[in-house]
Design an enzyme around this catalytic site. Structure first.
Site, PDB file in Angstrom:
ATOM      1  N   THR B 133       6.637  -0.715  -1.811  1.00 57.04           N
ATOM      2  CA  THR B 133       7.011  -1.589  -1.590  1.00 57.04           C
ATOM      3  C   THR B 133       8.289  -0.802  -2.551  1.00 57.04           C
ATOM      4  OG1 THR B 133       6.637  -2.073  -3.976  1.00 57.04           O
ATOM      5  CG2 THR B 133       6.339  -3.393  -2.122  1.00 57.04           C
ATOM      6  N   ASP B 134       9.912  -1.319  -2.237  1.00 60.62           N
ATOM      7  CA  ASP B 134      10.604  -0.218  -3.156  1.00 60.62           C
ATOM      8  C   ASP B 134       9.849   0.313  -5.051  1.00 60.62           C
ATOM      9  OD1 ASP B 134      11.922  -0.506  -0.965  1.00 60.62           O
ATOM     10  OD2 ASP B 134      13.417  -1.911  -1.915  1.00 60.62           O
ATOM     11  N   CYS B 135       9.637  -1.113  -4.861  1.00 63.32           N
ATOM     12  CA  CYS B 135       8.871  -0.599  -6.521  1.00 63.32           C
ATOM     13  C   CYS B 135       7.607  -0.480  -6.673  1.00 63.32           C
ATOM     14  CB  CYS B 135       8.771  -1.713  -7.282  1.00 63.32           C
ATOM     15  SG  CYS B 135       8.456  -3.121  -6.460  1.00 63.32           S
ATOM     16  N   TYR B 136       7.002   0.230  -5.294  1.00 63.07           N
ATOM     17  CA  TYR B 136       5.561   1.034  -5.553  1.00 63.07           C
ATOM     18  C   TYR B 136       5.323   1.174  -3.760  1.00 63.07           C
ATOM     19  CZ  TYR B 136       3.720  -2.375  -9.199  1.00 63.07           C
ATOM     20  OH  TYR B 136       3.907  -3.070 -10.986  1.00 63.07           O
TER      21      TYR B 136
END
Ligand code: SF4
Ligand code: SF4
Lengths: 134, 504
Positions: B133-136
């Site tokens: 994901t964008d954060c992970y």
């Protein structure tokens, strides 16, 4: 030397006179570790404590009398580090070679073992091991 | 019972533990004391009774937190030594369950073993994948870890320490491999779980002291009761507890991974509950002898949820190593270690005597009135009698080989059940037996029949019959009733027809 042999026979043959006569003929003492009789026949586990030559003689005589003789060339080990005395093996052992001591720890008397191997895979932590020799 | 004569508070008992003069006995000692002096005197004398059990508890597992990698990963699936852990929670939290099997080693290694290896400080291969994901952004990770690398490792067991457990035996003709251990055929043995009088919940069966927040011995350290256990069923004397404690403080002597043959992996958990003797009622239950502890012996030879009860047994009988079943003396296996149960009760006693362990009053007692519901059934499971072929061609042992050869030639099947004059199944003859016998001196079917036949019972669920056929590599079985009377025949074709219909 001590040798362990398993005798199998059918009911038509009365074994007691056979064993008695073998003892008489050879002078070797035969120690019965375990015996099981059913309507179809029986099994006797013998330990023979005698010089190799005499052991051979005993086995020969038994075979002559039509008894099936199987020499047990195996050892069983109970790893006491691993065993936590759960007792799962106890009721599976046909000869009571595995038993519960007074302090509730499980003990193995190899003398009585007929190496049927049923206990080995039933131990939850693989504390029992049978290996072959000879 | 009249008025309560002895009244003590947990705070008062803790005071005495602090001063070092609390009187602590194990449950075994308490049984003797109550026998000797009665419950009132015992209640005056004793402050705490310690218990213990060491048994395979499948409903056990560990919550792990791995910390964040750089770049970070939101683990979608994670494996520890090839055993998958559940990650349907936050990014690097996972729960490894004792009964989860290794994807490479099968029954030989599972979640229970991973937990033991963690406790032993061994290196564990960690592998995880993610969708990114964008954060992970990270999509996979592979490394080795030990318990020291984890932020938390919390043993959380949804169901432990059954108040009592039914004993097991097997009336069937084949050895069964169950969670109750290996069950030999024809009532060849009996197995049971539970540590008799040391069994924790049996000492407070009315749940007067045990509850949420009770401090306990768990895996060699101090843990807590978190909640009632799943399937908590005190109404039927089958209470359970959920337990929690820090895996990092636990010891491999009291937490062992195991493989139960033919069933799967699990975790042996060492657990002990202190019972505060706050009045003579608790003294009485905490000191009840094993002759008073009853359970049922169930027949696992009948593969249904409600297995038939063979007889009632007491723990005194079970612990003697032999019991009578159907007129025959049968050897008994405990499956939980009485030796370790005793060791745990002794250890807990020592902790309390030395002032290292204090009682924690329950924030809330466990419910006493819940019962356990079976799973909602979707449709009815068909039984052998529902789909078997009832019109069966049969023969008797006195019939000739030639007549059987004729039957096989006319009809399109390979197995001919042989029954006696009363309709009882006595054997089976296959077309191959006949082919071999033709041209020999053999004349009657009694000369060629196989007397040992694998059969199914009328009320056996189809799934069980299908397992049987598969296990023996056969294509059909005669179906018999409880008296051995032939009722029909069931083949793999009948079963596949049913499955086909079910799917539609
Ligand atoms: S089954 Fe294994 S661990 Fe259990 S008592 Fe026997 S040898 Fe020991
Ligand atoms: S192999 Fe195991 S079960 Fe068999 S006789 Fe020896 S100890 Fe007993």
């Amino acid at each position: 030397m001590i040798k362990k042999v398993l005798l199998r026979y059918s009911t038509q043959r009365a074994t007691e006179p056979i064993l008695a006569s073998v003892i008489k003929q050879t002078g070797v003492l035969l120690n019965i570790l375990y015996a099981d009789f059913t309507s179809r026949g029986g099994e006797i586990l013998l330990s023979i404590d005698a010089p190799e030559q005499d052991v051979g003689k005993v086995i020969g005589l038994l075979k002559q009398r039509g008894v099936e003789v199987q020499e047990l060339k195996r050892v069983i080990q109970l790893d006491e580090e691993k065993c936590f005395s759960c007792g799962a093996c106890l009721s599976l052992c046909p000869t009571r070679a595995l038993r519960l001591a007074d302090d509730y720890s499980v003990k193995l008397e190899e003398d009585k073992c007929i190496y049927c191997e049923i206990c080995v895979p039933s131990c939850p932590v693989q504390a029992l091991k049978i290996s072959k020799y000879g | 019972m009249g008025k309560i004569k002895v009244k003590k508070s947990i705070a008062g008992i803790n005071e005495r533990i602090k001063r070092g003069d609390a009187v602590v006995t194990t449950a075994e000692e308490m049984v003797e004391l109550v026998r000797e002096k009665g419950e009132v005197e015992a209640a005056k004398e004793v402050d705490v009774v310690t218990t213990g059990t060491f048994a395979a508890m499948c409903s056990s597992g560990v919550w792990l937190n791995f910390g964040h990698s750089d770049p970070p990963i939101k683990m979608q699936r994670v494996w520890l030594n090839d055993v998958e852990a559940y990650t349907g929670v936050a990014a690097v939290d996972a729960y490894i369950g004792a009964a989860q099997l290794s994807e490479t080693r099968g029954f030989d290694y599972g979640g229970g073993h991973v937990i033991e290896d963690l406790v032993r400080g061994k290196e564990i291969a960690l592998r995880a994948i993610a969708y990114g994901t964008d954060c992970y952004p990270r999509k996979e990770i592979e490394m080795t870890i030990t318990i020291h690398d984890l932020n938390q490792a919390v043993l959380y067991n949804p169901r432990n320490a059954y108040q009592r457990y039914a004993a097991a035996t097997n009336s069937g003709e084949e050895t069964l491999y169950t969670y109750m251990g290996t069950l030999l055929s024809n009532y060849g043995n009996v197995t049971f779980s539970g540590a008799g009088v040391l069994n924790p919940l049996s000492r407070d069966p009315n749940y007067e002291t045990i509850g949420v927040g009770t401090r306990i011995f768990l895996g060699g350290t101090q843990g807590y009761i978190a909640w009632e256990g799943t399937q908590h069923n005190p109404t039927h004397g089958l209470g359970t507890i959920a337990t929690i404690g820090s895996l990092k403080e636990m010891s491999p002597s009291y937490l062992r991974g195991c493989t139960i043959r033919g069933y799967g992996t699990s975790l042996y958990v060492g657990l002990g509950v202190p019972i505060p003797i706050i009045n003579e009622n608790i003294a009485r239950t905490a000191g009840a002898g094993e002759e008073q502890l009853k359970t049922e012996l169930l027949d696992y030879g009948v593969p249904r949820r409600d297995r038939p009860v063979v007889r009632e047994v007491t723990y005194a009988e079970l612990l003697s190593g032999k019991i009578e079943v159907k007129g025959k003396e049968v050897p008994v296996s405990p499956l939980s270690s009485f030796k370790l149960a005793r060791e745990i009760a002794d250890k807990l006693k020592g902790w309390i005597e030395k002032g290292e362990f204090f009682l924690n009053p329950a924030a809330e007692l466990l419910p006493r009135d819940t019962a356990f519901k079976p799973m909602k059934q979707i449709g009815v499971v068909p039984l052998a009698k529902d789909i078997m072929t009832k019109k069966v061609v049969i023969a008797t042992p006195r019939d000739s080989i030639a007549s059987a050869a004729r039957i096989f030639a006319e009809k399109n099947f390979d197995h001919l059940p042989i029954v006696d004059q009363n309709g009882k199944l006595v054997g089976i003859v296959t077309s191959w037996d006949i082919a071999v016998a033709v041209g020999t001196k053999k004349r009657r079917l009694s000369d060629v029949l196989t007397p040992k036949v694998i059969t199914a019972r009328e009320d056996e669920p189809i799934d069980e019959v299908a397992r049987k056929l598969e296990r023996h590599g056969i294509s059909g079985v005669p179906v018999v009733d409880a008296e051995g009377q032939l009722k029909g025949i069931l083949t793999t074709d009948d079963i596949s027809m049913l499955v086909w219909r079910r799917r539609r």
